[in-house]
Design a protein around this motif. Structure first.
Motif, PDB file in Angstrom:
ATOM      1  N   SER A  84      46.769  43.910  40.652  1.00  0.00           N
ATOM      2  CA  SER A  84      47.352  45.295  40.450  1.00  0.00           C
ATOM      3  C   SER A  84      47.001  46.261  41.490  1.00  0.00           C
ATOM      4  CB  SER A  84      47.243  45.755  39.204  1.00  0.00           C
ATOM      5  OG  SER A  84      45.882  45.834  38.741  1.00  0.00           O
ATOM      6  N   GLY A  85      45.872  45.933  42.486  1.00  0.00           N
ATOM      7  CA  GLY A  85      45.304  46.994  43.155  1.00  0.00           C
ATOM      8  C   GLY A  85      45.897  46.915  44.584  1.00  0.00           C
ATOM      9  N   PRO A  86      45.710  47.883  45.552  1.00  0.00           N
ATOM     10  CA  PRO A  86      46.129  47.826  46.698  1.00  0.00           C
ATOM     11  C   PRO A  86      45.580  46.583  47.484  1.00  0.00           C
ATOM     12  CG  PRO A  86      44.582  49.602  46.490  1.00  0.00           C
ATOM     13  CD  PRO A  86      44.909  49.059  45.179  1.00  0.00           C
ATOM     14  N   VAL A  87      44.204  46.320  47.196  1.00  0.00           N
ATOM     15  CA  VAL A  87      43.825  45.251  48.005  1.00  0.00           C
ATOM     16  C   VAL A  87      44.086  44.122  47.247  1.00  0.00           C
ATOM     17  CG1 VAL A  87      41.740  44.313  48.918  1.00  0.00           C
ATOM     18  CG2 VAL A  87      42.031  46.524  48.975  1.00  0.00           C
ATOM     19  N   PRO A  88      44.452  43.009  47.844  1.00  0.00           N
ATOM     20  CA  PRO A  88      44.408  41.488  46.858  1.00  0.00           C
ATOM     21  C   PRO A  88      43.454  41.360  46.139  1.00  0.00           C
ATOM     22  CG  PRO A  88      45.708  41.186  49.152  1.00  0.00           C
ATOM     23  CD  PRO A  88      44.831  42.591  49.033  1.00  0.00           C
ATOM     24  N   ALA A  89      43.787  40.491  44.803  1.00  0.00           N
ATOM     25  CA  ALA A  89      42.590  40.290  44.248  1.00  0.00           C
ATOM     26  C   ALA A  89      41.614  39.366  44.439  1.00  0.00           C
ATOM     27  CB  ALA A  89      43.331  39.987  42.601  1.00  0.00           C
ATOM     28  N   TRP A  90      42.073  38.318  45.362  1.00  0.00           N
ATOM     29  CA  TRP A  90      41.305  37.533  45.940  1.00  0.00           C
ATOM     30  C   TRP A  90      40.339  38.068  46.805  1.00  0.00           C
ATOM     31  CZ3 TRP A  90      46.434  37.128  46.939  1.00  0.00           C
ATOM     32  CH2 TRP A  90      47.068  37.489  48.044  1.00  0.00           C
ATOM     33  N   GLU A  91      40.635  39.206  47.574  1.00  0.00           N
ATOM     34  CA  GLU A  91      39.853  39.725  48.553  1.00  0.00           C
ATOM     35  C   GLU A  91      38.813  40.382  47.878  1.00  0.00           C
ATOM     36  OE1 GLU A  91      41.997  41.914  51.521  1.00  0.00           O
ATOM     37  OE2 GLU A  91      43.601  40.304  52.037  1.00  0.00           O
ATOM     38  N   MET A 114      40.464  37.979  35.777  1.00  0.00           N
ATOM     39  CA  MET A 114      41.213  37.150  35.081  1.00  0.00           C
ATOM     40  C   MET A 114      41.809  37.900  34.154  1.00  0.00           C
ATOM     41  SD  MET A 114      39.347  33.424  34.188  1.00  0.00           S
ATOM     42  CE  MET A 114      40.995  32.624  33.650  1.00  0.00           C
ATOM     43  N   ILE A 115      41.502  38.975  33.840  1.00  0.00           N
ATOM     44  CA  ILE A 115      42.343  39.758  32.751  1.00  0.00           C
ATOM     45  C   ILE A 115      43.290  40.760  33.438  1.00  0.00           C
ATOM     46  CG2 ILE A 115      42.112  42.080  31.463  1.00  0.00           C
ATOM     47  CD1 ILE A 115      39.328  41.143  30.657  1.00  0.00           C
ATOM     48  N   GLU A 116      42.969  40.918  34.662  1.00  0.00           N
ATOM     49  CA  GLU A 116      43.982  41.512  35.558  1.00  0.00           C
ATOM     50  C   GLU A 116      45.039  40.538  36.299  1.00  0.00           C
ATOM     51  OE1 GLU A 116      44.050  43.355  40.232  1.00  0.00           O
ATOM     52  OE2 GLU A 116      42.137  43.349  39.164  1.00  0.00           O
ATOM     53  N   ALA A 120      49.830  38.182  34.818  1.00  0.00           N
ATOM     54  CA  ALA A 120      51.064  37.787  35.845  1.00  0.00           C
ATOM     55  C   ALA A 120      51.372  36.465  36.099  1.00  0.00           C
ATOM     56  CB  ALA A 120      50.677  38.944  36.935  1.00  0.00           C
ATOM     57  N   VAL A 121      50.252  35.893  36.529  1.00  0.00           N
ATOM     58  CA  VAL A 121      50.273  34.553  37.007  1.00  0.00           C
ATOM     59  C   VAL A 121      50.544  33.188  35.770  1.00  0.00           C
ATOM     60  CG1 VAL A 121      48.948  32.535  38.342  1.00  0.00           C
ATOM     61  CG2 VAL A 121      48.743  35.122  38.795  1.00  0.00           C
ATOM     62  N   ALA A 122      49.671  33.313  34.872  1.00  0.00           N
ATOM     63  CA  ALA A 122      49.602  32.333  33.976  1.00  0.00           C
ATOM     64  C   ALA A 122      51.049  31.754  33.333  1.00  0.00           C
ATOM     65  CB  ALA A 122      48.993  32.472  32.556  1.00  0.00           C
ATOM     66  N   TRP A 197      45.174  36.615  21.285  1.00  0.00           N
ATOM     67  CA  TRP A 197      44.049  37.206  21.670  1.00  0.00           C
ATOM     68  C   TRP A 197      44.278  38.365  22.397  1.00  0.00           C
ATOM     69  CZ3 TRP A 197      39.016  34.088  22.732  1.00  0.00           C
ATOM     70  CH2 TRP A 197      38.637  33.342  21.667  1.00  0.00           C
ATOM     71  N   PRO A 198      43.424  39.649  22.343  1.00  0.00           N
ATOM     72  CA  PRO A 198      43.536  40.697  23.155  1.00  0.00           C
ATOM     73  C   PRO A 198      43.092  40.444  24.738  1.00  0.00           C
ATOM     74  CG  PRO A 198      42.553  41.448  21.451  1.00  0.00           C
ATOM     75  CD  PRO A 198      42.609  39.898  21.438  1.00  0.00           C
ATOM     76  N   LEU A 199      43.346  40.819  25.895  1.00  0.00           N
ATOM     77  CA  LEU A 199      43.000  40.252  26.881  1.00  0.00           C
ATOM     78  C   LEU A 199      41.614  40.362  27.219  1.00  0.00           C
ATOM     79  CD1 LEU A 199      46.001  41.527  29.588  1.00  0.00           C
ATOM     80  CD2 LEU A 199      45.394  39.119  28.818  1.00  0.00           C
ATOM     81  N   ASP A 200      40.899  41.571  26.675  1.00  0.00           N
ATOM     82  CA  ASP A 200      39.510  41.704  27.047  1.00  0.00           C
ATOM     83  C   ASP A 200      38.739  40.651  26.246  1.00  0.00           C
ATOM     84  OD1 ASP A 200      39.803  44.012  28.252  1.00  0.00           O
ATOM     85  OD2 ASP A 200      39.409  45.425  26.493  1.00  0.00           O
ATOM     86  N   SER A 201      39.247  40.265  24.978  1.00  0.00           N
ATOM     87  CA  SER A 201      38.611  39.059  24.335  1.00  0.00           C
ATOM     88  C   SER A 201      38.642  37.962  25.134  1.00  0.00           C
ATOM     89  CB  SER A 201      38.877  38.936  22.638  1.00  0.00           C
ATOM     90  OG  SER A 201      38.771  40.178  22.153  1.00  0.00           O
ATOM     91  N   TYR A 202      39.943  37.415  25.413  1.00  0.00           N
ATOM     92  CA  TYR A 202      40.257  36.442  26.424  1.00  0.00           C
ATOM     93  C   TYR A 202      39.173  36.310  27.889  1.00  0.00           C
ATOM     94  CZ  TYR A 202      42.663  33.958  30.178  1.00  0.00           C
ATOM     95  OH  TYR A 202      42.864  33.153  31.327  1.00  0.00           O
TER      96      TYR A 202
END
Length: 221
Positions: A84-91, A114-116, A120-122, A197-202
């Protein structure tokens, strides 16, 4: 340059810029409509015509931009990986790994990424998996995305292994498999989609499980 010529060229630059902005808006509208319809109705029943109508673009625009449904799914997957950020997560993850020396903190940060990314991906990976049983193009895409995830997990394991932080009985191949397993869309499906499960817990569960599987117990030599 005479004023008329300059005005014409300026106008052309403006028109080109406006067209580019509109093309980007159309692309995002198509991807969002496709994601929504694919996840709601399934891959097979969703048509390009329905996606075009939902995005308020022509069918031709969808085909020109993505080539068809497999291209749309691949683009949705790629967009999700960026986060979700301006810079790709993998970078951002790569930069974090280059700056953080503590293996535990690296893995905890992976849990946050992973929470971020996982929401979107799973679901898209699960869509690809389910569609692959009846569609050859989606079966090929499933192999592509599985291989891409495996390569990424091997890269992460290699960086962590280079810090000398693994337990003595853990090698690079086993570490790759641990990261591959805990980053799987199936785990997200079980815990978040099916058990709510809440995302934080996951994210915390994934990080804690990776730490327990790979690193010495806290305080161990």
């Amino acid at each position: 340059m005479d004023p008329i010529s300059a005005a014409v060229k300026t106008g052309r630059r403006y028109d080109a810029s406006r067209r580019q902005r509109q093309a980007l808006l159309n692309r995002e509208a198509v991807l969002e409509a496709a994601r929504r319809l694919f996840l709601a109705d399934g891959y097979g029943p969703t048509t390009i015509a329905a996606i075009a109508a939902a995005a308020d673009v022509s069918v031709e625009t969808v085909y020109k931009g993505f080539g068809g449904k497999p291209g749309l799914v691949r683009a949705i997957w790629s967009r999700g990986l960026a986060g979700s950020g301006p810079v790709p997560a993998w970078e951002r993850s790569d930069e974090m790994q280059s700056l953080e020396a503590d293996p535990r903190r690296v893995i905890l940060n992976w849990g946050r990424f992973m929470i971020e990314v996982a929401p979107a991906v799973a679901p898209v990976l699960l869509l690809i998996r389910d569609a692959a049983a009846a569609d050859a193009e989606m079966a090929a895409l499933l192999q592509e995305v599985d291989q891409a995830r495996l390569v990424r997990m091997e890269e992460n394991a290699r960086r962590l292994h280079g810090r000398g932080g693994f337990r003595e009985d853990i090698g690079l191949e086993q570490a790759t498999d641990v990261l591959w397993t805990y980053s799987s869309p199936e785990l997200y499906e079980l815990l978040v989609l099916r058990r709510s499960w809440p995302l934080d817990s996951y994210g915390r569960f994934v990080a804690d499980a990776m730490i327990a599987a790979l690193l010495p117990a806290s305080g161990s030599a």
